[in-house]
Design a protein around this motif. Structure first.
Motif, mmCIF file in Angstrom:
data_model
loop_
_atom_site.group_PDB
_atom_site.id
_atom_site.type_symbol
_atom_site.label_atom_id
_atom_site.label_comp_id
_atom_site.label_asym_id
_atom_site.label_seq_id
_atom_site.Cartn_x
_atom_site.Cartn_y
_atom_site.Cartn_z
ATOM 1 N N ASP A 1 -4.822 -8.867 -0.248
ATOM 2 C CA ASP A 1 -4.684 -7.594 0.454
ATOM 3 C C ASP A 1 -3.921 -6.650 -0.468
ATOM 4 O OD1 ASP A 1 -5.914 -8.116 3.012
ATOM 5 O OD2 ASP A 1 -4.249 -9.488 3.387
ATOM 6 N N VAL A 2 -4.607 -5.633 -0.941
ATOM 7 C CA VAL A 2 -3.981 -4.652 -1.827
ATOM 8 C C VAL A 2 -3.576 -3.467 -0.958
ATOM 9 C CG1 VAL A 2 -4.214 -3.341 -3.964
ATOM 10 C CG2 VAL A 2 -5.535 -5.443 -3.653
ATOM 11 N N CYS A 3 -2.288 -3.351 -0.715
ATOM 12 C CA CYS A 3 -1.789 -2.388 0.265
ATOM 13 C C CYS A 3 -1.794 -0.962 -0.278
ATOM 14 C CB CYS A 3 -0.390 -2.797 0.716
ATOM 15 S SG CYS A 3 -0.362 -4.410 1.523
ATOM 16 N N GLN A 4 -1.424 -0.032 0.563
ATOM 17 C CA GLN A 4 -1.469 1.380 0.211
ATOM 18 C C GLN A 4 -0.663 1.662 -1.055
ATOM 19 O OE1 GLN A 4 -0.299 3.933 3.404
ATOM 20 N NE2 GLN A 4 -0.869 5.817 2.357
ATOM 21 N N ARG A 5 -1.298 2.331 -2.004
ATOM 22 C CA ARG A 5 -0.724 2.737 -3.300
ATOM 23 C C ARG A 5 -0.354 1.549 -4.183
ATOM 24 N NH1 ARG A 5 1.527 6.292 0.279
ATOM 25 N NH2 ARG A 5 3.505 5.161 0.347
ATOM 26 N N ALA A 6 -0.832 0.369 -3.860
ATOM 27 C CA ALA A 6 -0.556 -0.813 -4.689
ATOM 28 C C ALA A 6 -1.619 -0.957 -5.776
ATOM 29 C CB ALA A 6 -0.511 -2.066 -3.827
ATOM 30 N N GLN B 1 -8.791 -3.530 0.098
ATOM 31 C CA GLN B 1 -7.967 -2.473 -0.480
ATOM 32 C C GLN B 1 -7.717 -1.349 0.524
ATOM 33 O OE1 GLN B 1 -10.266 -2.716 -4.732
ATOM 34 N NE2 GLN B 1 -8.711 -1.107 -4.555
ATOM 35 N N GLN B 2 -6.456 -0.926 0.566
ATOM 36 C CA GLN B 2 -6.073 0.173 1.434
ATOM 37 C C GLN B 2 -6.007 1.488 0.642
ATOM 38 O OE1 GLN B 2 -6.068 -0.379 4.669
ATOM 39 N NE2 GLN B 2 -6.547 -2.523 4.199
ATOM 40 N N ALA B 3 -5.569 2.530 1.292
ATOM 41 C CA ALA B 3 -5.621 3.879 0.716
ATOM 42 C C ALA B 3 -4.859 3.973 -0.603
ATOM 43 C CB ALA B 3 -5.038 4.881 1.721
ATOM 44 N N ASP B 4 -5.473 4.658 -1.580
ATOM 45 C CA ASP B 4 -4.862 4.957 -2.886
ATOM 46 C C ASP B 4 -4.540 3.697 -3.692
ATOM 47 O OD1 ASP B 4 -4.639 7.909 -2.699
ATOM 48 O OD2 ASP B 4 -3.362 7.408 -0.999
ATOM 49 N N SER B 5 -5.129 2.576 -3.348
ATOM 50 C CA SER B 5 -4.899 1.346 -4.109
ATOM 51 C C SER B 5 -5.870 1.265 -5.288
ATOM 52 C CB SER B 5 -5.066 0.115 -3.218
ATOM 53 O OG SER B 5 -6.406 0.011 -2.756
ATOM 54 N N VAL B 6 -5.476 0.461 -6.279
ATOM 55 C CA VAL B 6 -6.279 0.271 -7.488
ATOM 56 C C VAL B 6 -6.402 -1.220 -7.755
ATOM 57 C CG1 VAL B 6 -6.447 0.689 -9.970
ATOM 58 C CG2 VAL B 6 -5.521 2.462 -8.470
ATOM 59 N N GLY C 1 -9.475 1.947 2.687
ATOM 60 C CA GLY C 1 -8.627 3.127 2.762
ATOM 61 C C GLY C 1 -9.104 4.195 1.793
ATOM 62 N N GLN C 2 -8.936 5.451 2.161
ATOM 63 C CA GLN C 2 -9.417 6.557 1.324
ATOM 64 C C GLN C 2 -8.776 6.528 -0.065
ATOM 65 O OE1 GLN C 2 -8.585 9.964 3.934
ATOM 66 N NE2 GLN C 2 -10.789 10.268 4.098
ATOM 67 N N HIS C 3 -9.579 6.923 -1.059
ATOM 68 C CA HIS C 3 -9.157 7.027 -2.461
ATOM 69 C C HIS C 3 -8.812 5.673 -3.073
ATOM 70 C CE1 HIS C 3 -9.248 11.348 -1.902
ATOM 71 N NE2 HIS C 3 -8.416 11.230 -0.884
#
Length: 228
Positions: free
Chosen positions: A19-24, A44-49, A70-72
């Motif tokens: 689980d790749v959380c937000q901005r992670a 993947q959540q928002a803004d994750s890479v 998540g977006q982006h």
């Protein structure tokens, strides 16, 4: 951020979930030197890479399912496999664009010689609400000899109307002119073929980064290419 190297060195099965959380940010390197079956699920959540590198010099199966929730969110996969003898190597990839404004970029390179079989099955799924999706999926392959066989099937399944999506696949032979050119400069045919194949996959191999692992894998790769 996290960076993980997984080496599959024996005939076994493996299953991983991330689980790749937000901005992670996650960097995952998978190396197959044994005949392993591996499944990997990534959400993947928002803004994750997420950046995935997969290299196989064995008869292996690497199965990836990527959910961009998540977006982006952004996902990139680079994979290369070398199959020889009677090995069967397979890469499966499903990327689900479940929300808008996400990107994915996948490149899988395959080399098969002897009586080996290489397979790539890819799917990019774009949900109805996943507008402004940017997705690319590419498969490039080389068959050595008449008995080697590569199957490649990248696919798109799109339900949104504002997207940039592309997919493509090629299966070819070694460049005979390049082999001849190198032989004219003193290399044997086996050396010329090996160098050309190494050049084909080195861009993926170089992404491993770890010096000790890179050198060990490159030696395995060189030994295998000489036998194709």
């Amino acid at each position: 951020s996290a960076s993980l190297i997984v080496v599959h060195s024996s005939a076994d099965t493996a299953k991983m979930h991330f689980d790749v959380c937000q901005r992670a940010s996650l960097k995952l390197i998978e190396v197959f030197t044994g005949d392993c079956f591996s499944e990997c699920d990534i959400h993947q959540q928002a803004d994750s890479v997420c950046d995935i590198t997969c290299v196989s010099v064995a008869g292996s199966v690497a199965d990836y399912t990527i959910d961009l929730d998540g977006q982006h969110a952004s996902n990139r996969l680079r994979s290369a496999y070398i199959a020889g003898g009677e090995e069967r190597t397979k890469v499966s990839l499903r990327v689900n664009h479940n929300v808008s404004d996400c990107t994915s970029d996948s490149l899988v390179k395959g080399v098969a010689g002897g009586k080996a079989v290489g397979e790539f099955y890819g799917l990019v799924y774009v949900a109805q609400d996943a507008q402004r999706t940017d997705a690319r999926q590419t498969s490039r392959n080389i068959e050595i000899g008449r008995e080697a066989h590569i199957v490649t099937k990248p696919q798109l399944e799109i339900y949104a109307d504002d997207v940039k999506c592309s997919h493509g696949a090629t299966v070819g032979q070694l460049d005979g002119d390049a082999v001849l050119y190198m032989r004219q400069r003193g290399l044997s045919e086996a050396q010329a073929r090996s160098l050309q194949l190494e050049g084909f996959v080195v861009d993926v191999l170089s992404l491993i980064g770890d010096g000790e692992l890179y050198e060990a894998l490159k030696q395995d790769l060189d030994n295998k290419l000489e036998r194709l």
